[in-house]
Motif scaffolding. Sequence first.
Motif, PDB file in Angstrom:
ATOM      1  N   TYR A   1      -2.841  -7.530  -5.165  1.00  0.00           N
ATOM      2  CA  TYR A   1      -2.963  -8.925  -5.594  1.00  0.00           C
ATOM      3  C   TYR A   1      -1.812  -9.304  -6.522  1.00  0.00           C
ATOM      4  N   TRP A   2      -1.413  -8.383  -7.405  1.00  0.00           N
ATOM      5  CA  TRP A   2      -0.269  -8.660  -8.274  1.00  0.00           C
ATOM      6  C   TRP A   2       1.017  -8.767  -7.460  1.00  0.00           C
ATOM      7  N   ARG A   3       1.212  -7.884  -6.493  1.00  0.00           N
ATOM      8  CA  ARG A   3       2.412  -7.959  -5.670  1.00  0.00           C
ATOM      9  C   ARG A   3       2.459  -9.261  -4.869  1.00  0.00           C
ATOM     10  N   GLU A   4       1.295  -9.794  -4.534  1.00  0.00           N
ATOM     11  CA  GLU A   4       1.233 -11.008  -3.719  1.00  0.00           C
ATOM     12  C   GLU A   4       1.540 -12.270  -4.532  1.00  0.00           C
ATOM     13  N   CYS A   5       0.984 -12.372  -5.748  1.00  0.00           N
ATOM     14  CA  CYS A   5       1.118 -13.635  -6.484  1.00  0.00           C
ATOM     15  C   CYS A   5       1.532 -13.466  -7.939  1.00  0.00           C
ATOM     16  N   GLY A   6       1.602 -12.234  -8.462  1.00  0.00           N
ATOM     17  CA  GLY A   6       2.057 -12.023  -9.829  1.00  0.00           C
ATOM     18  C   GLY A   6       0.966 -12.024 -10.878  1.00  0.00           C
ATOM     19  N   VAL A   7      -0.297 -12.127 -10.483  1.00  0.00           N
ATOM     20  CA  VAL A   7      -1.414 -12.085 -11.435  1.00  0.00           C
ATOM     21  C   VAL A   7      -1.941 -10.655 -11.474  1.00  0.00           C
ATOM     22  N   ALA A   8      -1.739  -9.964 -12.593  1.00  0.00           N
ATOM     23  CA  ALA A   8      -2.064  -8.539 -12.677  1.00  0.00           C
ATOM     24  C   ALA A   8      -3.464  -8.291 -13.228  1.00  0.00           C
ATOM     25  N   PHE A   9      -3.843  -9.020 -14.270  1.00  0.00           N
ATOM     26  CA  PHE A   9      -5.105  -8.756 -14.960  1.00  0.00           C
ATOM     27  C   PHE A   9      -6.109  -9.854 -14.606  1.00  0.00           C
ATOM     28  N   VAL A  10      -7.115  -9.487 -13.814  1.00  0.00           N
ATOM     29  CA  VAL A  10      -8.067 -10.448 -13.266  1.00  0.00           C
ATOM     30  C   VAL A  10      -9.470 -10.105 -13.746  1.00  0.00           C
ATOM     31  N   PHE A  11     -10.205 -11.133 -14.195  1.00  0.00           N
ATOM     32  CA  PHE A  11     -11.622 -11.016 -14.498  1.00  0.00           C
ATOM     33  C   PHE A  11     -12.356 -12.124 -13.749  1.00  0.00           C
ATOM     34  N   PRO A  12     -13.548 -11.842 -13.224  1.00  0.00           N
ATOM     35  CA  PRO A  12     -14.236 -12.818 -12.356  1.00  0.00           C
ATOM     36  C   PRO A  12     -14.529 -14.149 -13.028  1.00  0.00           C
ATOM     37  N   GLU A  13     -14.689 -14.153 -14.341  1.00  0.00           N
ATOM     38  CA  GLU A  13     -15.085 -15.392 -15.016  1.00  0.00           C
ATOM     39  C   GLU A  13     -13.918 -16.320 -15.321  1.00  0.00           C
TER      40      GLU A  13
ATOM     41  N   ASP B   1       0.826  -1.208   0.000  1.00  0.00           N
ATOM     42  CA  ASP B   1       0.000   0.000   0.000  1.00  0.00           C
ATOM     43  C   ASP B   1       0.860   1.259   0.000  1.00  0.00           C
ATOM     44  N   TRP B   2       1.974   1.230   0.708  1.00  0.00           N
ATOM     45  CA  TRP B   2       2.857   2.404   0.764  1.00  0.00           C
ATOM     46  C   TRP B   2       3.448   2.674  -0.625  1.00  0.00           C
ATOM     47  N   ASP B   3       3.938   1.641  -1.300  1.00  0.00           N
ATOM     48  CA  ASP B   3       4.534   1.845  -2.621  1.00  0.00           C
ATOM     49  C   ASP B   3       3.519   2.404  -3.612  1.00  0.00           C
ATOM     50  N   LEU B   4       2.273   1.946  -3.516  1.00  0.00           N
ATOM     51  CA  LEU B   4       1.258   2.433  -4.444  1.00  0.00           C
ATOM     52  C   LEU B   4       0.787   3.837  -4.082  1.00  0.00           C
ATOM     53  N   SER B   5       0.391   4.033  -2.835  1.00  0.00           N
ATOM     54  CA  SER B   5      -0.244   5.295  -2.436  1.00  0.00           C
ATOM     55  C   SER B   5       0.747   6.448  -2.349  1.00  0.00           C
ATOM     56  N   MET B   6       1.938   6.197  -1.841  1.00  0.00           N
ATOM     57  CA  MET B   6       2.891   7.272  -1.592  1.00  0.00           C
ATOM     58  C   MET B   6       3.882   7.466  -2.736  1.00  0.00           C
ATOM     59  N   THR B   7       3.993   6.498  -3.627  1.00  0.00           N
ATOM     60  CA  THR B   7       4.988   6.616  -4.698  1.00  0.00           C
ATOM     61  C   THR B   7       4.340   6.611  -6.075  1.00  0.00           C
ATOM     62  N   LEU B   8       3.735   5.507  -6.467  1.00  0.00           N
ATOM     63  CA  LEU B   8       3.234   5.386  -7.836  1.00  0.00           C
ATOM     64  C   LEU B   8       2.082   6.338  -8.119  1.00  0.00           C
ATOM     65  N   LYS B   9       1.154   6.464  -7.179  1.00  0.00           N
ATOM     66  CA  LYS B   9       0.027   7.382  -7.394  1.00  0.00           C
ATOM     67  C   LYS B   9       0.475   8.835  -7.388  1.00  0.00           C
TER      68      LYS B   9
END
Length: 543
Positions: A220-232, A198-206
């Motif tokens: 979720y991407w930082r946790e497991c490497g899956v960036a593009f997710v769709f529910p189906e 959250d720090w890297d995203l909120s304080m740096t990238l954003k």
Amino acid sequence: MFWGLSSALDLYAEYVQAFKLPDDAADAPVAGQPTEMNILICGGADPRHVIKTLAKRYTHGCKPKLNFYVLDACVEIVARNMLILGLALEPPESFSLVCKTHLFMDIYGNSLMRPSSHHYMAAKGLTLLRMICDEELRQRLAPIFNIDAFKYRERDGLEMTFNYWRHPEEIFDIQRCWEHRVRSLLGPRYDHRQGAFDWDLSMTLKDREGQQICSQEYRYWRECGVAFVFPEYEHCKPNKTFAAGLTRNGRNYVHRGYVGDIQTGPFCAFGLRSSEERMHHSQHGENDYRATDVTERNLLELFHELQTQSTYEHDKTISRRYGQTQLLMTPLLSYNECDITEGQQKYDKPWIPVPDVQIHFMSIMDILELQKGTRWQDHFDIAFMAYNYNTYLSKQFLGALRERALFVMETKLMTVERKEHVQKFETKIRDLLKEAGLKPCINYQAINAKNMLLKYKKTLGGEVDDNMPEEESNELNEEDSNEMGLYITEIQEEKADEIEIKQQIQLNEEQPDGTSSEQTKQEDLETVKQLKGKILMNNCIHN
């Protein structure tokens, strides 16, 4: 390593804009417009610039012949780029537009992919393997490719990579590799990794250019490497295009695991900006659309333009507003590759034709020749370089640019490095380009500017661009120094007159009563008025 950290560019449009060339001729080249252009992409890590330049080619009135020279220092990335380009140029009868887009996103940015995506990777790998070994087949399927510069060692590396993709017995445990990388990066902070994400995203990238990236998809991407997710969709197959350092070990393969980016993500290329402003609407800091949804919309546009050479009209019902929705992430499924060779579909149809375009894959050793300036002198009209290839940037490298050329340098803006490191890197590159005689396309002296790319141009000898923004300098030329000296001398003389007048007024005031006539007093008043006017004028000029 497997994707770039800057948005995709239409490089030909950037060239036309940089040199303010007319672009309205339908059939014949206009004055000053080259009929053939050589474009170098050094360390691009993905073919995003190639795809966008080809997709937007129909929008230009003048269409010179384009020769892309793609240079990457890892043979696995070269193989991956061939796969991604082959997917982008897959004929319309193979996939629908939405299916091709989701397949592209799966291979491009997900460590785990759908079974259908895994089957395509293996089948297309077989086709690419046959292409690099059979010149006639390559000319029939993909005449846009040119691999003549490859040495035998690099061809063997491509063959090894394509074989690794299609062998089900070769297990690539991407989840274990990913977790090892994250643990090594965070160290004792691993148990509190969600806060670090959250720090890297909120304080740096954003705070830079990553406002479109949503918290849920990034964490979720930082946790497991899956960036593009769709529910189906369920992601369970390993993405073998992420394996690097492949070598033979008897009949098996060994590799170095995953060595790519684990801090920024694959969102920069197509997921930060869109031509539809509604995609960037946010409320209370939460976006309506994720970077995933923006990526989907942009890829739909590019693939439609590649297929039809016409303007894309987006169906708003396709894009789903998941930016403020917390998707339920189920546990990742286990995978079984035993069915990969059963009933495998072949993808060996001719690719979408793109006339007057050639993509030359350069040898890995060419990067050293470019750095030393031993080859490719005065050869490229446009050059792009990734930030992690900056060690190869030199004055000799810039000698490969023609007399009128555009140079685009990627910065570290979209990394999570400290702001001081990003600014230091940008200053170093700007100083080097200035020493080499290149001029900025825009003014980079703005305070708190956020530059994802540095665009400089090399102009013809003696050519003057009146609209060229000049970098600020603290040095004064000879003419300015002479004017400043005259100004200082004038100020000193006026101050001496001021002191003399004050002394004269003081002497007049010290005379006995009756000795000062009305005429003397009137003269003193006039002198004081003149003195006040000079003092006021000097203050205005000084300020």
